[in-house]
Design a protein around this motif. Structure first.
Motif, PDB file in Angstrom:
ATOM      1  N   UNK A  41       0.844  -1.193   0.000  1.00 26.94           N
ATOM      2  CA  UNK A  41       0.000   0.000   0.000  1.00 26.94           C
ATOM      3  C   UNK A  41       0.880   1.244   0.000  1.00 26.94           C
ATOM      4  N   UNK A  42       1.856   1.246   0.894  1.00 27.87           N
ATOM      5  CA  UNK A  42       2.777   2.375   1.004  1.00 27.87           C
ATOM      6  C   UNK A  42       3.638   2.510  -0.239  1.00 27.87           C
ATOM      7  N   UNK A  43       4.190   1.387  -0.645  1.00 27.20           N
ATOM      8  CA  UNK A  43       5.148   1.419  -1.738  1.00 27.20           C
ATOM      9  C   UNK A  43       4.489   1.841  -3.049  1.00 27.20           C
ATOM     10  N   UNK A  44       3.257   1.372  -3.284  1.00 24.21           N
ATOM     11  CA  UNK A  44       2.574   1.718  -4.527  1.00 24.21           C
ATOM     12  C   UNK A  44       2.392   3.219  -4.656  1.00 24.21           C
ATOM     13  N   UNK A  45       2.027   3.862  -3.539  1.00 21.89           N
ATOM     14  CA  UNK A  45       1.850   5.310  -3.555  1.00 21.89           C
ATOM     15  C   UNK A  45       3.182   5.995  -3.853  1.00 21.89           C
ATOM     16  N   UNK A  46       4.245   5.503  -3.220  1.00 27.82           N
ATOM     17  CA  UNK A  46       5.564   6.106  -3.420  1.00 27.82           C
ATOM     18  C   UNK A  46       6.015   5.948  -4.868  1.00 27.82           C
ATOM     19  N   UNK A  47       5.769   4.743  -5.416  1.00 32.18           N
ATOM     20  CA  UNK A  47       6.188   4.507  -6.801  1.00 32.18           C
ATOM     21  C   UNK A  47       5.390   5.384  -7.766  1.00 32.18           C
ATOM     22  N   UNK A  48       4.106   5.539  -7.510  1.00 30.63           N
ATOM     23  CA  UNK A  48       3.266   6.352  -8.389  1.00 30.63           C
ATOM     24  C   UNK A  48       3.799   7.788  -8.419  1.00 30.63           C
ATOM     25  N   UNK A  49       4.171   8.283  -7.236  1.00 30.17           N
ATOM     26  CA  UNK A  49       4.744   9.632  -7.155  1.00 30.17           C
ATOM     27  C   UNK A  49       6.043   9.713  -7.960  1.00 30.17           C
ATOM     28  N   UNK A  50       6.903   8.763  -7.712  1.00 26.50           N
ATOM     29  CA  UNK A  50       8.203   8.724  -8.379  1.00 26.50           C
ATOM     30  C   UNK A  50       8.037   8.673  -9.904  1.00 26.50           C
ATOM     31  N   UNK A  51       7.126   7.834 -10.353  1.00 31.23           N
ATOM     32  CA  UNK A  51       6.925   7.633 -11.790  1.00 31.23           C
ATOM     33  C   UNK A  51       6.334   8.880 -12.435  1.00 31.23           C
ATOM     34  N   UNK A  52       5.429   9.533 -11.714  1.00 30.55           N
ATOM     35  CA  UNK A  52       4.813  10.764 -12.221  1.00 30.55           C
ATOM     36  C   UNK A  52       5.880  11.847 -12.370  1.00 30.55           C
ATOM     37  N   UNK A  53       6.748  11.969 -11.357  1.00 29.33           N
ATOM     38  CA  UNK A  53       7.815  12.967 -11.412  1.00 29.33           C
ATOM     39  C   UNK A  53       8.767  12.685 -12.563  1.00 29.33           C
ATOM     40  N   UNK A  54       9.037  11.423 -12.770  1.00 30.23           N
ATOM     41  CA  UNK A  54      10.051  11.053 -13.737  1.00 30.23           C
ATOM     42  C   UNK A  54       9.531  11.095 -15.169  1.00 30.23           C
ATOM     43  N   UNK A  55       8.314  10.620 -15.372  1.00 28.99           N
ATOM     44  CA  UNK A  55       7.817  10.482 -16.741  1.00 28.99           C
ATOM     45  C   UNK A  55       6.549  11.281 -17.010  1.00 28.99           C
ATOM     46  N   UNK A  56       5.913  11.779 -15.979  1.00 26.04           N
ATOM     47  CA  UNK A  56       4.655  12.485 -16.153  1.00 26.04           C
ATOM     48  C   UNK A  56       3.471  11.561 -16.339  1.00 26.04           C
ATOM     49  N   UNK A  57       3.731  10.278 -16.296  1.00 22.12           N
ATOM     50  CA  UNK A  57       2.663   9.311 -16.526  1.00 22.12           C
ATOM     51  C   UNK A  57       2.040   8.885 -15.190  1.00 22.12           C
ATOM     52  N   UNK A  58       0.729   8.740 -15.182  1.00 21.32           N
ATOM     53  CA  UNK A  58       0.054   8.298 -13.965  1.00 21.32           C
ATOM     54  C   UNK A  58      -0.069   6.783 -13.995  1.00 21.32           C
TER      55      UNK A  58
END
Lengths: 334, 281
Positions: A41-58
């Motif tokens: 649960x925690x990690x998925x949120x963190x990864x989503x943030x990271x991925x959005x910052x890096x690629x702009x993709x949700x």
């Protein structure tokens, strides 16, 4: 009318677990085992943030949890998991072997046997340790009740069983017959065999059955937090097993979904500083030496055997101990 | 085809035999027969000696014994209490009767896992009932008694709902006649009421029994799940599946199905035989 309709559809959307404002560009399904709920649960949120910052993709990651064997079977039977994060390598081997969804050498693809975090098996006892249970040899004494799930259905239970066996094997100079005797005595002290690790935790904690629970270290810590340090405490045996819950991309599924890029990034992020910190926060032992040093005070060091050196790998351990007609069947037969 | 159909059935004034039978067979095939034949086909893939070794090893035998034995006990208990409940609901008027009547169906609707967890919480040694029973030496949760208890819980509505409508239709004049002919209350009950209820009792019993044999969700919580002692056959099937042993799982499922079918068939024939005897009298 339209207001009521939109309220209704919003409620429906919430019920179904979709936030209406977030439009996902990519969706991943992570099929995992029982006790990793909170971690992912925690990690998925963190990864989503990271991925959005890096690629702009949700990217949205959905989770599915259950006993490791059942989860692997669901994937074999057609549940389209982009990644699997299971309790032991054997279950992922089965996915490769029975459904051919990923290559045989999947475990070599990521560092540390594809296990970004590790855990071990510890004892959870009643406060004050009234029966003075300090090591595996205390668990075979008459009158001690041991709670552990069924190794045939639970991955964690297999680690429990092998840790106990590893100890007995070492004590008896590798004498397998003696190890089997003490394993038999141990399981004679088990009053309830739940089908999964969470079930056993509940039996011990909620129902108050048993003197000691054999548990994943992370489950034991979680239980301390949930029910309080005034009720139970953790005991570390002199020897335990290095449990490596592995992760992998399911090749056929990501290629079909076109999500390989995201899925690989997702798993790699488990090895990043943030991923390792989240794992440590949820009581999994991080691999990163720096993170382990910084947050590792809660993980006392103890002698750990590995499945490869003590049992010759999962395939062999499974065949000898857990298959029908194996040693576990023999020792639990009346 | 129509010739065959004509030969197979007795002449009836109601039209539409062909189409209704066709729809029935199609639906039955899709929902029941095809999945079941797939099951037997998979089990057949095992080969005869492996099938025997898997389906009749000592652990499997113990599991059948528990599943069918406990289901039998549970169905007998339900037969008694279910009939009593139906009797109370039909024959007496009291406050809260409608609520009680509605409560009976709850075990139908409640997810069985919820029932299992609730019963376990109550009957565990630290539970409300368990803590009272424990000092008396009675253990319910994690024993065979627990298995029976869960089966009683899920099976009760079947007996009540089978007996209730028949009891409602029973004309009180018959009992009055018996009484005026000098029968005692017990004689009336035994010789007049019970025989009319018998078919409903048998079918309620059979339904409760069949339901209990197949029950999984609630029992795994309250049984200790120890191999050879408190391990029910459906759990053994799940265990085989989790070991990726599909054929082994279907072997045990086939044995359960065959035993269940034979038992239900016998009960059905019994019913039939009794009815024809009654009519012949």
């Amino acid at each position: 009318m339209s207001l009521r309709l939109s309220t209704a559809s919003l409620t429906l959307a919430l019920l179904l677990g979709f936030a209406p404002s977030v439009k996902a560009d990519a969706t991943l399904l992570n099929v995992s085992y029982d006790p990793t709920r909170e971690l992912y649960q925690d990690f998925n949120a963190a990864f989503a943030r990271h991925w959005k910052d890096k690629t702009g993709e949700v990217v949205t990651v959905n989770q599915s949890h259950g006993g490791a064997g059942k989860q692997a079977r669901a994937v074999i039977d057609g549940l389209e998991a982009d990644v699997v994060t299971l309790a032991l390598a054997y279950d992922i081997d089965a996915i490769s072997e029975k459904a051919g969804l990923l290559p045989k050498d999947w475990q070599k693809r990521l560092a540390h046997n594809s296990s970004p975090y590790t855990s071990t098996i510890v004892f959870l006892v009643r406060k004050g340790n009234p029966k003075a249970l300090k090591d595996w040899s205390d668990l075979v004494k008459p009158g001690v009740q041991v709670i552990t799930p069924n190794p045939k259905t639970s991955g964690g239970a297999r680690w429990n069983y092998l840790a106990a066996w590893g100890y007995a094997q070492k004590q008896n100079g590798n004498d397998q017959a003696k190890a089997q005797d003490s394993s038999k005595a141990l399981y004679a002290n088990v009053p309830v065999l739940d089908t999964g690790a969470r079930g056993s935790t509940n039996t011990f904690v909620q129902r108050g059955i048993g003197d000691v629970l054999l548990a994943w270290e992370n489950e034991a810590f979680l239980a301390l937090d949930e029910i309080g340090r005034d009720k139970v405490e953790i005991v570390l045996p002199s020897l335990s097993i290095l449990a490596e819950p592995p992760v992998t991309v399911v090749d056929k599924v990501v290629d079909k979904h076109g999500t390989r890029k995201q899925a690989e990034a997702y798993l790699n992020y488990l090895y990043s500083k943030e991923g390792q910190e989240i794992a440590a926060k949820h009581f999994y032992r991080p691999r990163d030496p720096e993170v382990l040093k910084r947050l590792g005070a809660r993980f006392p060091s103890l002698t750990l055997i590995t499945i490869d050196e003590a049992f010759g790998g999962w395939q062999k351990a499974q065949k000898t101990h857990f298959e029908d007609g194996g040693i576990f069947d023999a020792i639990t037969r009346k | 085809m129509s010739v065959l159909a004509h030969r197979l059935r007795e002449p009836s004034v109601i039209p539409g035999f062909g189409i209704t039978l066709g729809v029935t067979l199609t639906a039955l095939s899709l929902v029941v027969l095809i999945p079941l034949s797939a099951l037997f086909l998979k089990a057949a893939g095992l080969g005869f000696s492996d099938f025997i070794a898997t389906a009749f090893d000592s652990r499997a035998m113990a599991a059948y014994g528990l599943s069918f034995g406990a289901a039998l006990v549970a169905a007998l208990v339900n037969l008694f209490f279910g009939t009593l409940v139906a009797w109370v609901l039909v024959r007496y008027r009291f406050a809260g009767k409608r609520i009680l009547d509605a409560l009976i169906d709850l075990p139908f609707a409640l997810p069985t896992a919820v029932a299992g967890i609730a019963l376990t919480t109550l009957f565990a040694p630290n539970g409300a009932f368990g803590s009272v029973l424990e000092p008396l030496g009675i253990k319910v949760a994690f024993t065979r008694l627990g298995v029976i208890l869960a089966m009683i819980f899920i099976g009760l509505p079947f007996v009540v709902r089978s007996v209730q409508p028949v009891l409602e239709d029973l004309e009180s004049e018959v009992e009055e006649a018996a009484a005026s002919l000098g029968a005692s209350r017990l004689q009336t009950l035994w010789l007049v009421v019970l025989p009319s209820l018998l078919p409903a009792l048998i079918s309620g019993f059979a339904l409760a029994f069949a339901r209990a044999v197949g029950e999984y969700g609630s029992i795994i919580f309250i049984a200790g799940n120890m191999p050879g002692q408190t391990e029910i056959a459906p759990l053994l099937i799940i265990i085989k599946l989790e070991q990726y042993n599909y054929a082994g799982a279907t072997a045990i499922a086939s044995v359960m199905l065959i035993i269940s079918f034979v038992l239900l068939f016998v009960i059905n024939r019994l019913q039939h035989w009794r009815q024809s005897r009654m009519e012949g009298r």
